[in-house]
Design a protein around this motif. Structure first.
Motif, PDB file in Angstrom:
ATOM      1  N   ILE A 159       0.481  -1.395   0.439  1.00  0.00           N
ATOM      2  CA  ILE A 159       0.256  -0.492   0.280  1.00  0.00           C
ATOM      3  C   ILE A 159       0.684   1.617   0.318  1.00  0.00           C
ATOM      4  O   ILE A 159       0.184   2.272  -0.803  1.00  0.00           O
ATOM      5  CB  ILE A 159      -1.077   0.176   1.338  1.00  0.00           C
ATOM      6  N   PHE A 160       1.941   1.148   1.365  1.00  0.00           N
ATOM      7  CA  PHE A 160       3.041   2.010   0.571  1.00  0.00           C
ATOM      8  C   PHE A 160       3.536   2.543  -0.451  1.00  0.00           C
ATOM      9  O   PHE A 160       3.596   3.629  -1.575  1.00  0.00           O
ATOM     10  CB  PHE A 160       3.727   2.036   2.037  1.00  0.00           C
ATOM     11  N   LYS A 161       3.872   1.630  -1.231  1.00  0.00           N
ATOM     12  CA  LYS A 161       4.301   1.576  -2.810  1.00  0.00           C
ATOM     13  C   LYS A 161       3.327   1.940  -3.366  1.00  0.00           C
ATOM     14  O   LYS A 161       3.450   2.662  -4.422  1.00  0.00           O
ATOM     15  CB  LYS A 161       4.747   0.267  -2.976  1.00  0.00           C
ATOM     16  N   TRP A 162       2.300   1.839  -3.784  1.00  0.00           N
ATOM     17  CA  TRP A 162       0.885   2.255  -4.380  1.00  0.00           C
ATOM     18  C   TRP A 162       0.596   3.329  -3.980  1.00  0.00           C
ATOM     19  O   TRP A 162       1.084   4.381  -5.168  1.00  0.00           O
ATOM     20  CB  TRP A 162      -0.407   1.676  -4.582  1.00  0.00           C
ATOM     21  N   LYS A 163       0.702   3.623  -2.898  1.00  0.00           N
ATOM     22  CA  LYS A 163       1.036   5.508  -2.135  1.00  0.00           C
ATOM     23  C   LYS A 163       1.919   6.131  -3.105  1.00  0.00           C
ATOM     24  O   LYS A 163       1.490   7.591  -4.134  1.00  0.00           O
ATOM     25  CB  LYS A 163       0.746   5.431  -0.483  1.00  0.00           C
ATOM     26  N   TYR A 164       3.115   5.697  -3.259  1.00  0.00           N
ATOM     27  CA  TYR A 164       4.463   6.655  -2.844  1.00  0.00           C
ATOM     28  C   TYR A 164       4.162   6.947  -4.591  1.00  0.00           C
ATOM     29  O   TYR A 164       4.286   7.950  -5.302  1.00  0.00           O
ATOM     30  CB  TYR A 164       5.271   6.003  -2.883  1.00  0.00           C
ATOM     31  N   GLN A 165       3.777   6.465  -5.915  1.00  0.00           N
ATOM     32  CA  GLN A 165       3.388   5.775  -7.789  1.00  0.00           C
ATOM     33  C   GLN A 165       2.998   6.840  -7.493  1.00  0.00           C
ATOM     34  O   GLN A 165       1.949   7.392  -8.385  1.00  0.00           O
ATOM     35  CB  GLN A 165       3.332   4.881  -7.496  1.00  0.00           C
ATOM     36  N   PHE A 193      10.964 -12.390  -5.304  1.00  0.00           N
ATOM     37  CA  PHE A 193      11.233 -11.539  -4.117  1.00  0.00           C
ATOM     38  C   PHE A 193      12.523 -11.139  -4.235  1.00  0.00           C
ATOM     39  O   PHE A 193      12.746  -9.983  -2.867  1.00  0.00           O
ATOM     40  CB  PHE A 193      11.549 -12.961  -2.988  1.00  0.00           C
ATOM     41  N   GLU A 194      12.714 -11.058  -5.308  1.00  0.00           N
ATOM     42  CA  GLU A 194      14.007  -9.940  -5.289  1.00  0.00           C
ATOM     43  C   GLU A 194      13.635  -8.673  -5.491  1.00  0.00           C
ATOM     44  O   GLU A 194      14.087  -7.776  -5.466  1.00  0.00           O
ATOM     45  CB  GLU A 194      14.978 -10.494  -6.859  1.00  0.00           C
ATOM     46  N   ALA A 195      12.006  -8.468  -6.265  1.00  0.00           N
ATOM     47  CA  ALA A 195      11.685  -7.481  -6.900  1.00  0.00           C
ATOM     48  C   ALA A 195      11.073  -6.575  -5.560  1.00  0.00           C
ATOM     49  O   ALA A 195      11.538  -5.752  -5.074  1.00  0.00           O
ATOM     50  CB  ALA A 195      10.587  -8.043  -7.573  1.00  0.00           C
ATOM     51  N   ILE A 196      10.463  -7.394  -4.351  1.00  0.00           N
ATOM     52  CA  ILE A 196      10.561  -6.898  -3.157  1.00  0.00           C
ATOM     53  C   ILE A 196      11.418  -6.398  -2.448  1.00  0.00           C
ATOM     54  O   ILE A 196      11.276  -5.365  -2.044  1.00  0.00           O
ATOM     55  CB  ILE A 196       9.246  -7.756  -2.483  1.00  0.00           C
ATOM     56  N   ASP A 211      13.211  -3.331  -4.024  1.00  0.00           N
ATOM     57  CA  ASP A 211      12.681  -1.725  -3.430  1.00  0.00           C
ATOM     58  C   ASP A 211      12.681  -1.967  -2.005  1.00  0.00           C
ATOM     59  O   ASP A 211      12.208  -0.019  -1.972  1.00  0.00           O
ATOM     60  CB  ASP A 211      10.923  -2.106  -3.697  1.00  0.00           C
ATOM     61  N   ILE A 212      12.259  -2.302  -1.292  1.00  0.00           N
ATOM     62  CA  ILE A 212      12.682  -1.941   0.527  1.00  0.00           C
ATOM     63  C   ILE A 212      14.194  -1.594   0.582  1.00  0.00           C
ATOM     64  O   ILE A 212      13.515  -0.759   1.593  1.00  0.00           O
ATOM     65  CB  ILE A 212      12.581  -3.325   1.247  1.00  0.00           C
ATOM     66  N   LEU A 240      13.048   6.929   3.751  1.00  0.00           N
ATOM     67  CA  LEU A 240      11.428   6.424   4.076  1.00  0.00           C
ATOM     68  C   LEU A 240      11.109   4.901   4.093  1.00  0.00           C
ATOM     69  O   LEU A 240       9.405   4.885   5.087  1.00  0.00           O
ATOM     70  CB  LEU A 240      11.204   6.519   1.800  1.00  0.00           C
ATOM     71  N   ILE A 241      12.061   4.462   4.769  1.00  0.00           N
ATOM     72  CA  ILE A 241      11.567   3.266   5.632  1.00  0.00           C
ATOM     73  C   ILE A 241      12.677   3.484   6.869  1.00  0.00           C
ATOM     74  O   ILE A 241      14.133   3.579   6.433  1.00  0.00           O
ATOM     75  CB  ILE A 241      11.624   1.591   4.601  1.00  0.00           C
ATOM     76  N   THR A 242      12.350   2.992   7.827  1.00  0.00           N
ATOM     77  CA  THR A 242      13.681   3.250   9.100  1.00  0.00           C
ATOM     78  C   THR A 242      14.613   2.014   8.714  1.00  0.00           C
ATOM     79  O   THR A 242      13.649   0.352   8.807  1.00  0.00           O
ATOM     80  CB  THR A 242      12.732   3.531  10.079  1.00  0.00           C
ATOM     81  N   ASP A 243      15.143   1.585   9.694  1.00  0.00           N
ATOM     82  CA  ASP A 243      16.095   0.381  10.078  1.00  0.00           C
ATOM     83  C   ASP A 243      14.908  -0.963  10.442  1.00  0.00           C
ATOM     84  O   ASP A 243      15.012  -0.937  10.845  1.00  0.00           O
ATOM     85  CB  ASP A 243      16.990   0.405  11.002  1.00  0.00           C
ATOM     86  N   GLU A 244      14.242   0.372  11.792  1.00  0.00           N
ATOM     87  CA  GLU A 244      13.687  -1.073  12.804  1.00  0.00           C
ATOM     88  C   GLU A 244      12.685  -1.290  11.312  1.00  0.00           C
ATOM     89  O   GLU A 244      12.191  -2.831  11.758  1.00  0.00           O
ATOM     90  CB  GLU A 244      12.839  -0.028  13.622  1.00  0.00           C
ATOM     91  N   GLU A 245      12.042  -0.368  10.514  1.00  0.00           N
ATOM     92  CA  GLU A 245      10.748  -1.394   9.641  1.00  0.00           C
ATOM     93  C   GLU A 245      11.076  -2.304   9.073  1.00  0.00           C
ATOM     94  O   GLU A 245      10.537  -3.380   8.442  1.00  0.00           O
ATOM     95  CB  GLU A 245      10.639  -0.138   8.994  1.00  0.00           C
TER      96      GLU A 245
END
Length: 325
Positions: free
Chosen positions: A143-149, A194-197, A200-201, A209-214
């Protein structure tokens, strides 16, 4: 005398089939159309029985209220143009129409639950929702990726700011259990799934936009999901009598494709914009997608039940990819 009657039989059949697909329950459909058109229920039933045709003005009003594209209805009569309907759901600022679209799709899947010899098939370049929806961080990431795009860089979107509609998510999370009731399910996976996601992460983490913890939470969810998929691949079934097969291909898909083959519903699906779908109930489109996917299955490697060596190599490789996080 009414002169604006929709006279073409094929068009009229397409229209009737479309509204019945939108609202399968006959009594609910009649009540809804009665309210939309401000006419008596019996008048609606006469139209549904084809005793009296809907006028073109009535078709336009119904199409507007039910979100039906006239182009979808007209396009389906062309041999060279097959009708698909793009369903764009807003996962953040959801409205009633978003809930209705999600529930409608869920009802179609649910209608195949108790039917024998139903088949759900997918050729994928991303993890299927029927598997990842039970993993909150993966769901939020897509959902984050969808929102970002969707925002197209016009505003700063961080992973921690993603708070999807709870009502919509509750509805969506029914998909895995319902989808697993098909008699046969098979997935054809791009071997970079799995390489794709993971890529992206890593990218979103690099631009903060993504923290170490996330990132660590996403890694944990991905490993748990991979473990579940490996178990399914070994057993070859979701439950007794509900077969599931996994195929791996070296062909890289530009998007994901799927079909649902049941007695009441035959549907082809193309993934769009990460989370949205382009759906068709057109039988020609369905047969084309099914034929293509069956051909892909024959040229792919089966890693469920048999194929232990290929299965072990595949899952070990996916763990190495996830460990990059």
């Amino acid at each position: 005398m009414k002169t604006d009657i929709l006279k073409t039989d094929t068009l009229y059949d397409n229209f009737l089939n479309t509204i019945k697909e939108k609202i399968p329950q006959k009594s609910v459909l009649a009540s809804t159309l009665s309210q939309i058109l401000n006419i008596e229920k019996e008048a609606v039933y006469r139209r549904l029985r084809r005793e009296v045709p809907f006028t073109f003005a009535e078709v336009a009003i119904i199409a507007h209220y039910l979100g039906i594209s006239i182009d979808f209805i007209v396009g389906s009569v062309s041999h060279r143009s097959r009708p698909f309907n793009l369903k764009i759901i807003d996962f953040i600022d959801s409205e009633e129409v978003d809930f209705e679209m999600s529930e409608h799709f869920l009802n179609i899947i649910d209608s195949t639950k108790e039917v024998e010899n139903t088949e759900h098939a997918s050729a994928l370049n991303m993890i299927p929702a029927s598997l990842y929806l039970n993993y909150d961080h993966i769901l939020r990431f897509y959902i984050f990726k969808w929102k970002y795009q969707y925002e197209n860089g016009n505003s700063l979107v961080r992973f921690r700011d993603i708070h999807p509609s709870e009502q919509l998510i509750t509805t969506m999370k029914q998909t895995p259990s319902i989808a697993r009731h098909a008699t046969n399910t098979f997935y054809i996976w791009d071997d970079r799934i799995f390489e794709a996601i993971v890529s992206d992460i890593i990218y979103f983490h690099t631009i903060r936009l993504i923290t170490d913890e996330e990132k660590a939470q996403l890694k944990k969810d991905l490993l748990l999901l991979l473990e579940e998929i490996e178990h399914l691949a070994v057993t070859g079934e979701f439950a007794p009598g509900k077969k599931v097969q996994f195929y791996i291909t070296n062909v890289h898909f530009e998007t994901s494709y799927a079909y649902i083959d049941g007695i009441r519903h035959k549907m082809s699906i193309i993934k769009a914009f990460t989370m949205n779908e382009v759906i068709s109930t057109d039988l020609v489109a369905f047969e084309l997608v099914k034929k293509w996917m069956q051909s892909m299955k024959r040229t792919s490697t089966l890693i469920s039940e048999s194929g232990e060596m290929q299965r072990t190599l595949f899952f070990n490789k996916q763990r190495e990819i996830i460990d990059q996080l």
